[in-house]
Design an enzyme around this catalytic site. Structure first.
Site, PDB file in Angstrom:
ATOM      1  N   LYS A  10      -3.551  -0.434 -46.039  1.00 53.54           N
ATOM      2  CA  LYS A  10      -2.174  -0.023 -45.781  1.00 53.54           C
ATOM      3  C   LYS A  10      -2.118   1.428 -45.273  1.00 53.54           C
ATOM      4  O   LYS A  10      -3.119   2.156 -45.347  1.00 53.54           O
ATOM      5  CB  LYS A  10      -1.351  -0.205 -47.069  1.00 53.54           C
ATOM      6  CG  LYS A  10      -1.277  -1.663 -47.543  1.00 53.54           C
ATOM      7  CD  LYS A  10      -0.426  -1.781 -48.813  1.00 53.54           C
ATOM      8  CE  LYS A  10      -0.418  -3.211 -49.341  1.00 53.54           C
ATOM      9  NZ  LYS A  10       0.453  -3.330 -50.552  1.00 53.54           N
ATOM     10  N   TYR A  50       5.586 -10.077 -45.402  1.00 47.30           N
ATOM     11  CA  TYR A  50       6.067  -9.997 -46.783  1.00 47.30           C
ATOM     12  C   TYR A  50       7.324 -10.839 -47.012  1.00 47.30           C
ATOM     13  O   TYR A  50       8.093 -10.565 -47.942  1.00 47.30           O
ATOM     14  CB  TYR A  50       6.317  -8.544 -47.170  1.00 47.30           C
ATOM     15  CG  TYR A  50       5.050  -7.802 -47.580  1.00 47.30           C
ATOM     16  CD1 TYR A  50       4.209  -8.317 -48.576  1.00 47.30           C
ATOM     17  CD2 TYR A  50       4.689  -6.596 -46.995  1.00 47.30           C
ATOM     18  CE1 TYR A  50       3.056  -7.654 -48.958  1.00 47.30           C
ATOM     19  CE2 TYR A  50       3.536  -5.917 -47.384  1.00 47.30           C
ATOM     20  CZ  TYR A  50       2.723  -6.456 -48.368  1.00 47.30           C
ATOM     21  OH  TYR A  50       1.581  -5.791 -48.765  1.00 47.30           O
ATOM     22  N   ASN A 113      -0.437   1.038 -53.043  1.00 45.67           N
ATOM     23  CA  ASN A 113      -1.632   0.484 -53.700  1.00 45.67           C
ATOM     24  C   ASN A 113      -2.738   0.138 -52.728  1.00 45.67           C
ATOM     25  O   ASN A 113      -3.598  -0.675 -53.020  1.00 45.67           O
ATOM     26  CB  ASN A 113      -1.252  -0.695 -54.600  1.00 45.67           C
ATOM     27  CG  ASN A 113      -0.615  -1.828 -53.825  1.00 45.67           C
ATOM     28  OD1 ASN A 113      -0.522  -1.794 -52.609  1.00 45.67           O
ATOM     29  ND2 ASN A 113      -0.196  -2.859 -54.543  1.00 45.67           N
ATOM     30  N   HIS A 116      -3.982  -4.818 -49.065  1.00 49.02           N
ATOM     31  CA  HIS A 116      -3.440  -6.174 -49.214  1.00 49.02           C
ATOM     32  C   HIS A 116      -4.581  -7.154 -49.010  1.00 49.02           C
ATOM     33  O   HIS A 116      -5.446  -6.928 -48.170  1.00 49.02           O
ATOM     34  CB  HIS A 116      -2.357  -6.462 -48.169  1.00 49.02           C
ATOM     35  CG  HIS A 116      -2.054  -7.928 -48.051  1.00 49.02           C
ATOM     36  ND1 HIS A 116      -1.146  -8.560 -48.874  1.00 49.02           N
ATOM     37  CD2 HIS A 116      -2.591  -8.900 -47.257  1.00 49.02           C
ATOM     38  CE1 HIS A 116      -1.123  -9.858 -48.563  1.00 49.02           C
ATOM     39  NE2 HIS A 116      -1.987 -10.089 -47.590  1.00 49.02           N
ATOM     40  N   GLU A 127      -1.608 -15.931 -42.790  1.00 44.43           N
ATOM     41  CA  GLU A 127      -1.698 -14.494 -42.525  1.00 44.43           C
ATOM     42  C   GLU A 127      -2.677 -14.183 -41.403  1.00 44.43           C
ATOM     43  O   GLU A 127      -2.432 -13.301 -40.576  1.00 44.43           O
ATOM     44  CB  GLU A 127      -2.090 -13.752 -43.806  1.00 44.43           C
ATOM     45  CG  GLU A 127      -0.978 -13.750 -44.851  1.00 44.43           C
ATOM     46  CD  GLU A 127      -1.393 -13.160 -46.181  1.00 44.43           C
ATOM     47  OE1 GLU A 127      -0.534 -13.110 -47.086  1.00 44.43           O
ATOM     48  OE2 GLU A 127      -2.571 -12.740 -46.341  1.00 44.43           O
TER      49      GLU A 127
HETATM   50  P1  IDP Z   1      -0.313  -8.035 -54.154  1.00 46.53           P
HETATM   51  O1  IDP Z   1      -0.345  -7.015 -53.032  1.00 46.53           O
HETATM   52  O2  IDP Z   1      -1.262  -7.653 -55.257  1.00 46.53           O
HETATM   53  O3  IDP Z   1      -0.491  -9.455 -53.694  1.00 46.53           O
HETATM   54  P2  IDP Z   1       2.519  -8.666 -54.555  1.00 46.53           P
HETATM   55  O4  IDP Z   1       3.135  -9.010 -55.868  1.00 46.53           O
HETATM   56  O5  IDP Z   1       2.335  -9.788 -53.559  1.00 46.53           O
HETATM   57  O6  IDP Z   1       1.141  -7.921 -54.838  1.00 46.53           O
HETATM   58  O7  IDP Z   1       3.426  -7.529 -53.894  1.00 46.53           O
HETATM   59  C1  IDP Z   1       3.259  -7.172 -52.545  1.00 46.53           C
HETATM   60  C2  IDP Z   1       3.306  -5.677 -52.420  1.00 46.53           C
HETATM   61  O8  IDP Z   1       4.618  -5.232 -52.721  1.00 46.53           O
HETATM   62  C3  IDP Z   1       2.407  -4.932 -53.393  1.00 46.53           C
HETATM   63  O9  IDP Z   1       1.064  -4.822 -52.947  1.00 46.53           O
HETATM   64  C4  IDP Z   1       3.097  -3.570 -53.454  1.00 46.53           C
HETATM   65  O10 IDP Z   1       2.725  -2.785 -52.321  1.00 46.53           O
HETATM   66  C5  IDP Z   1       4.559  -3.942 -53.331  1.00 46.53           C
HETATM   67  N1  IDP Z   1       5.194  -4.026 -54.652  1.00 46.53           N
HETATM   68  C6  IDP Z   1       5.069  -5.014 -55.561  1.00 46.53           C
HETATM   69  N2  IDP Z   1       5.787  -4.750 -56.666  1.00 46.53           N
HETATM   70  C7  IDP Z   1       6.407  -3.568 -56.430  1.00 46.53           C
HETATM   71  C8  IDP Z   1       7.297  -2.760 -57.187  1.00 46.53           C
HETATM   72  O11 IDP Z   1       7.679  -3.070 -58.331  1.00 46.53           O
HETATM   73  N3  IDP Z   1       7.710  -1.590 -56.618  1.00 46.53           N
HETATM   74  C9  IDP Z   1       7.310  -1.206 -55.372  1.00 46.53           C
HETATM   75  N4  IDP Z   1       6.482  -1.923 -54.629  1.00 46.53           N
HETATM   76  C10 IDP Z   1       6.024  -3.112 -55.137  1.00 46.53           C
HETATM   77 MG    MG Z   2       0.754 -10.720 -52.616  1.00 41.02          MG
END
Ligand code: IDP
Ligand code: MG
Length: 152
Positions: A10, A50, A113, A116, A127
């Site tokens: 990212k 997303y 984080n 992805h 994807e």
């Molecule tokens: P993943 O990336 O581990 O699959 P997902 O639940 O699919 O996690 O969420 C997609 C992305 O959305 C996450 O990687 C993160 O960047 C963002 N995200 C998820 N939950 C939150 C939140 O509570 N606050 C802000 N961003 C979030």
């Molecule tokens: Mg995800």
């Protein structure tokens, strides 16, 4: 079973100069890069990627972040690559991610984080089609000749 996964480093990973280190982890594990590019993402692509999170409160911020500066998209291939890569990436909330995982070692914030990775066979296929409409590469490395031997 040989699988392919879509991995994104990212914008925070590009900004923090962690691209090489993240790619190295996958190379060191023995996974094969079959697609790799740096791109600045359109709003449309980020929203489609997303789409499953469209109703979440963090969705607008997530799309804004993903389009804010360039990111790296990779297609990664290997035995059980989808699950292996997810395990290497670690938990979504980096403070819950185990040390030794990419997020557990290199990230702290859920909104930044770092990475992805596709979470299943169907999402990986969708994807990869979304991010690599031009297709990915098929090639054989010398080590593949041994890894892919009958029964291997
Ligand atoms: P993943 O990336 O581990 O699959 P997902 O639940 O699919 O996690 O969420 C997609 C992305 O959305 C996450 O990687 C993160 O960047 C963002 N995200 C998820 N939950 C939150 C939140 O509570 N606050 C802000 N961003 C979030
Ligand atoms: Mg995800």
């Amino acid at each position: 079973m040989t699988e392919r996964s879509l991995v994104l480093i990212k914008p925070d990973g590009v900004q923090r100069l962690l691209v090489g280190r993240v790619i190295s982890r996958f190379e060191e594990r023995g996974l094969k890069l079959v697609g790799l590019k740096l791109l600045q993402v359109s709003r449309e692509l980020a929203e489609r990627h997303y789409a499953v999170h469209a109703d979440k409160p963090f969705f607008p911020g997530l799309v804004a972040f993903m389009t804010s500066s360039p990111l790296v998209a990779m297609a990664i291939e290997g035995p059980n690559a989808i699950g292996v890569v997810r395990t290497m990436v670690g938990a979504t909330r980096p403070w819950e991610a185990a040390p030794g995982t990419i997020r557990g070692d290199l990230a702290l914030e859920v909104a930044q984080n770092l990475i992805h990775a596709s979470d299943g066979a169907e999402t990986a296929e969708a994807e990869l089609a979304l991010w690599f409409p031009e297709g990915t590469l098929a090639y054989t490395r010398e080590i593949d000749r041994w890894a892919l031997a009958p029964g291997g």
